[in-house]
Design a protein around this motif. Structure first.
Motif, PDB file in Angstrom:
ATOM      1  N   TYR A 151       0.834  -1.207   0.000  1.00 49.02           N
ATOM      2  CA  TYR A 151       0.000   0.000   0.000  1.00 49.02           C
ATOM      3  C   TYR A 151       0.870   1.259   0.000  1.00 49.02           C
ATOM      4  CZ  TYR A 151      -3.571  -3.403   1.339  1.00 49.02           C
ATOM      5  OH  TYR A 151      -4.400  -4.494   1.375  1.00 49.02           O
ATOM      6  N   GLY A 152       1.996   1.200   0.700  1.00 49.82           N
ATOM      7  CA  GLY A 152       2.922   2.329   0.677  1.00 49.82           C
ATOM      8  C   GLY A 152       3.476   2.558  -0.717  1.00 49.82           C
ATOM      9  N   GLY A 153       3.802   1.463  -1.414  1.00 47.05           N
ATOM     10  CA  GLY A 153       4.304   1.581  -2.776  1.00 47.05           C
ATOM     11  C   GLY A 153       3.278   2.184  -3.720  1.00 47.05           C
ATOM     12  N   LEU A 154       2.035   1.764  -3.613  1.00 45.73           N
ATOM     13  CA  LEU A 154       0.970   2.316  -4.451  1.00 45.73           C
ATOM     14  C   LEU A 154       0.736   3.800  -4.136  1.00 45.73           C
ATOM     15  CD1 LEU A 154      -1.536  -0.681  -4.347  1.00 45.73           C
ATOM     16  CD2 LEU A 154      -0.143   0.059  -6.305  1.00 45.73           C
ATOM     17  N   ALA A 155       0.881   4.155  -2.872  1.00 50.57           N
ATOM     18  CA  ALA A 155       0.756   5.564  -2.487  1.00 50.57           C
ATOM     19  C   ALA A 155       1.857   6.392  -3.142  1.00 50.57           C
ATOM     20  CB  ALA A 155       0.814   5.707  -0.964  1.00 50.57           C
ATOM     21  N   GLY A 156       3.035   5.802  -3.262  1.00 54.54           N
ATOM     22  CA  GLY A 156       4.133   6.498  -3.921  1.00 54.54           C
ATOM     23  C   GLY A 156       3.849   6.773  -5.390  1.00 54.54           C
ATOM     24  N   GLU A 157       3.208   5.813  -6.064  1.00 53.04           N
ATOM     25  CA  GLU A 157       2.833   6.024  -7.459  1.00 53.04           C
ATOM     26  C   GLU A 157       1.827   7.177  -7.557  1.00 53.04           C
ATOM     27  OE1 GLU A 157       4.174   3.801 -10.081  1.00 53.04           O
ATOM     28  OE2 GLU A 157       5.461   3.616  -8.315  1.00 53.04           O
TER      29      GLU A 157
END
Length: 305
Positions: free
Chosen positions: A223-229
């Motif tokens: 979820y953190g990675g998707l937030a970064g996108e």
């Protein structure tokens, strides 16, 4: 007598909560820099120069002409500064979140949780607060990343860069060049960053009927990675303009007089695509960097209790 949960947010308890937020953010910031710096120098070079055909060409030329350590040019400043920046981001976000919860508790005592527009506003507040630190830190990093290699380099390191930037036009116009567009970028970027992460975490907890702290670390990182996108897709044109302004010349060599002037000239010279140069390596970088940041922050906060 006040309930225990209320006492925890007042007096020494409130201070302790803030210290935990700042500590977790600092840990996440260090992870962010170490994971993301090689991607970042490629992004900045693509944004500010036309000598590379794509990200792979840029990376190959940096490796060939400047060596592997060049991918960590200007790392000292963000390693110190980004730790402080992410610490401020999470500290400011959680402080704004608590203020919204207090406001909501007065209106709807049974459901004081934040709306998603409030999550965005709390994130935007964190970004604006952070911009005071991130503006000059990123300016120094960009100057070091884009300066000529070898004997023709302009700056001998971060301190020399600070001295020379301040000497040109003073601290505010020199060191803080591009601060207006930095504020716009930070507000939009971190509004969407925290909004996306909180939405995904809340939906997971609701879908699986578990507490937030019971969500597995791998899903937290995802979820953190998707937030970064989401962060970069929402704010990238501002970042391009910021990089152009912070790598610009001084005096007669200056190309852009303001944020709006830079937007106008970029559109005239490069069109819509000019605002998305370097987005490929940026999105490639965003997933692991943001995933690592949120994973480290969540694990640190859980460890601190």
């Amino acid at each position: 007598m006040e309930p225990l949960e209320e006492l925890g947010e007042k007096g020494d308890g409130g201070v302790l909560r803030t210290v935990k937020d700042l500590t977790a953010g600092a840990a996440g910031g260090i992870a962010q820099v170490l994971l993301g710096q090689p991607f970042d120098i490629v992004k900045v070079r693509l944004q500010t120069s036309s000598q590379y055909s794509n990200a792979f060409d840029c990376a190959a030329k940096i490796l060939k002409n400047e060596g592997p350590l060049a991918f960590y040019k200007g790392t000292l400043t963000p390693l110190i500064g980004i730790g402080a920046c992410v610490s401020v981001q999470f500290g400011a976000f959680h402080e704004a979140r608590r203020r919204f919860e207090e406001l909501n508790a007065k209106k709807t005592p049974l459901n004081p949780g934040l709306t998603y527009s409030q999550y965005y506003l709390a994130g935007a507040f964190a970004g604006v607060t952070n911009s005071v630190i991130s503006g000059p830190i990123e300016h120094i990093r960009i100057r070091l990343q884009t300066q000529p290699h070898g004997a023709n380099r302009l700056y001998n390191g971060p301190l020399d860069c600070i001295r020379k930037l301040s000497a040109h036009e003073g601290v505010l116009r020199g060191l803080y060049r591009g601060e207006v567009v930095t504020i716009w970028r930070e507000a939009q970027a971190y509004g969407f960053w925290f909004l996306t992460f909180e939405y995904l975490m809340n939906q997971d907890a609701k879908r699986n009927n578990i507490k937030r702290e019971d969500i597995p670390s791998l899903r937290v990182a995802t979820y953190g990675g998707l937030a970064g996108e989401a962060l970069w897709l929402a704010s990238y044109p501002f970042d391009v303009v910021k990089s152009k302004m912070q790598s610009d010349g001084f005096g007669a060599q200056q190309k852009f007089s303001s944020m709006t002037d830079c937007f106008r000239k970029t559109w005239a010279a490069e069109g819509f695509g000019g605002f998305w140069k370097g987005i490929g390596p940026t999105l490639l970088r965003a997933m692991p960097v943001s995933a690592g940041t949120f994973a480290v922050v969540e694990l640190t906060m859980r460890a601190l209790g």
